[in-house]
Design a protein around this motif. Structure first.
Motif, short mmCIF file in Angstrom:
data_model
loop_
_atom_site.label_atom_id
_atom_site.label_comp_id
_atom_site.label_asym_id
_atom_site.label_seq_id
_atom_site.Cartn_x
_atom_site.Cartn_y
_atom_site.Cartn_z
N HIS A 109 56.38 65.67 79.45
CA HIS A 109 57.05 64.45 79.36
C HIS A 109 56.40 63.42 80.17
N GLN A 110 56.64 63.71 81.54
CA GLN A 110 55.68 62.45 82.51
C GLN A 110 55.39 63.44 83.75
N GLY B 254 69.05 61.18 76.47
CA GLY B 254 67.70 60.93 76.03
C GLY B 254 67.40 61.53 74.57
N HIS C 294 67.94 63.52 70.75
CA HIS C 294 68.37 62.63 69.56
C HIS C 294 68.14 63.45 68.40
N ASP D 117 62.42 65.11 73.02
CA ASP D 117 61.19 64.48 73.43
C ASP D 117 61.46 63.29 74.36
N GLN D 118 62.48 62.84 74.66
CA GLN D 118 62.72 61.51 75.37
C GLN D 118 63.84 61.88 76.17
N CYS D 119 64.30 63.20 76.59
CA CYS D 119 65.02 63.58 77.69
C CYS D 119 64.02 64.03 78.65
N THR D 120 64.05 63.45 80.05
CA THR D 120 63.58 63.90 81.10
C THR D 120 64.52 64.43 82.11
#
Length: 353
Positions: free
Chosen positions: A271-272, A293, A295, A306-309
């Motif tokens: 992710h980051q 985050g 979906h 993929d957008q859930c941190t």
């Protein structure tokens, strides 16, 4: 007999019970704007219209006509028990004996607005921002408590031309407690229909709100999807555990998992940077809740993280590990105890998001 009738936000939303109660009435008493709204339904009846602020006069008139033997209807917009005439009539009725009263419920402004916005309601509080009868200190206390408890909040009577301070104070409180990205539904109703918008708490402009507006402020879990405001309830979505997730949790339960950032992993950071990799595979998958985050990949019916941190934050991991051992003792519990796991997820989101 006095029937206190809720006619809903608009005449199209009147209930059959309300229509039948009107038919039985000889005398109809109400605010002029409401009686004009249903004038065609009142033919042959005595209509007594009163101005806003004359609620006690309406109650006394209703009791007087009732005692003379008339069938009396007192009308309220929305539901008469929610900032309507039911309260004042029951209060005034205490001075008299032998006064029969029936309350006919109606569609409330909050339910009407929620239907237009999507599905924003879960546990919620309804607060009037009118300080005509209620001290501002009481309004602020209620807003503060509802915000801290993470209720969805519906605001009635939010702002008039001269009465602007209650909304201003309420927004100050909310913006201190809630995330500024919290969705807020704005429903402005007039004779020509309803204007519906969704903005963030940080974007809400006070001057665009008036007395015909109902505001719905979301909670920690509320999100916007395809132009609709949604607050999930936490239903379990049946899903079999992926073999790689099974292997991961076998190692985790054996105390062999990674803690913190796993810089030796070829996919790090997925992710980051920096990210906590303690839960490389999420124990809540698939949560089906976009508030963190994730979906749906539509039509494929696949839940994407993929957008859930959120699951990779240190405070999230700390919260989950505080209670996960009491819920999950074996890998099969990922499916068998999904309800308990999702409840833990909700608890940790509230404390960390």
């Amino acid at each position: 007999m006095i029937r206190i009738i809720g006619i809903g936000p608009r005449r199209e939303d009147m209930t059959l019970r309300a229509l039948k109660a009107l038919e039985k009435s000889d005398v109809v008493i109400g605010y002029g704007g409401y009686t004009r709204q249903i004038k065609d339904l009142l033919e042959g009846k005595q209509i007594i219209s009163k101005g806003m602020g004359q609620e006690v006069d309406r109650a006394e008139l209703a009791i007087d006509y009732s005692k003379k033997g008339y069938q009396v209807a007192v009308i309220s917009s929305g539901d008469p028990g929610v900032y309507g005439m039911a309260n004042v009539i029951h209060q005034v009725r205490g001075k008299y004996s032998d006064v029969d009263v029936e309350v006919i419920p109606g569609v409330t402004a909050v339910n009407y607005s929620a239907a237009l916005l999507g599905s924003p309601l879960h546990d919620f509080a309804v607060i009037s921002l009118s300080d005509i009868l209620t001290p501002l200190s009481e309004i602020k206390r209620k807003v503060r408590a509802a915000a801290a408890a993470d209720f969805i909040i519906a605001f009635y009577n939010p702002r008039s031309k001269r009465r602007t301070k209650p909304l201003n104070e309420a927004l100050k409180i909310l913006r201190r407690i809630r995330n500024l990205q919290t969705p807020v539904g704005i429903v402005k109703t007039s004779d020509n229909g309803s204007e519906v918008r969704i903005v963030s708490l940080g974007e809400l402009i006070e001057e665009e709100v008036d007395m015909n507006t109902t505001l719905l402020v979301g909670n920690t879990f509320t999100y916007v999807d395809d132009g609709k405001m949604v607050t999930p309830r936490g239903y379990v979505l049946p899903h079999s555990t992926h073999p790689l997730a099974e292997e991961f949790y076998q190692n985790y339960l054996a105390g062999e998992g990674s803690k913190g950032p796993n810089r030796g992993c070829e996919y790090y950071p997925c992710h980051q940077h920096p990210q906590n990799c303690t839960f490389c595979y999420c124990p809540f998958y698939p949560c089906g809740d976009p508030s963190t985050g994730g979906h749906w990949i539509k039509e494929k019916k696949v839940w994407s993280c993929d957008q859930c941190t959120w699951i990779h934050q240190d405070n999230t991991v700390q919260c989950i590990e505080g209670k996960l051992p009491s819920i999950m003792e074996k890998v099969e519990d990922l499916e068998d105890k999904k309800k308990e796991l999702l409840k833990l997820r909700r608890e940790c989101i509230y404390h960390t998001k």
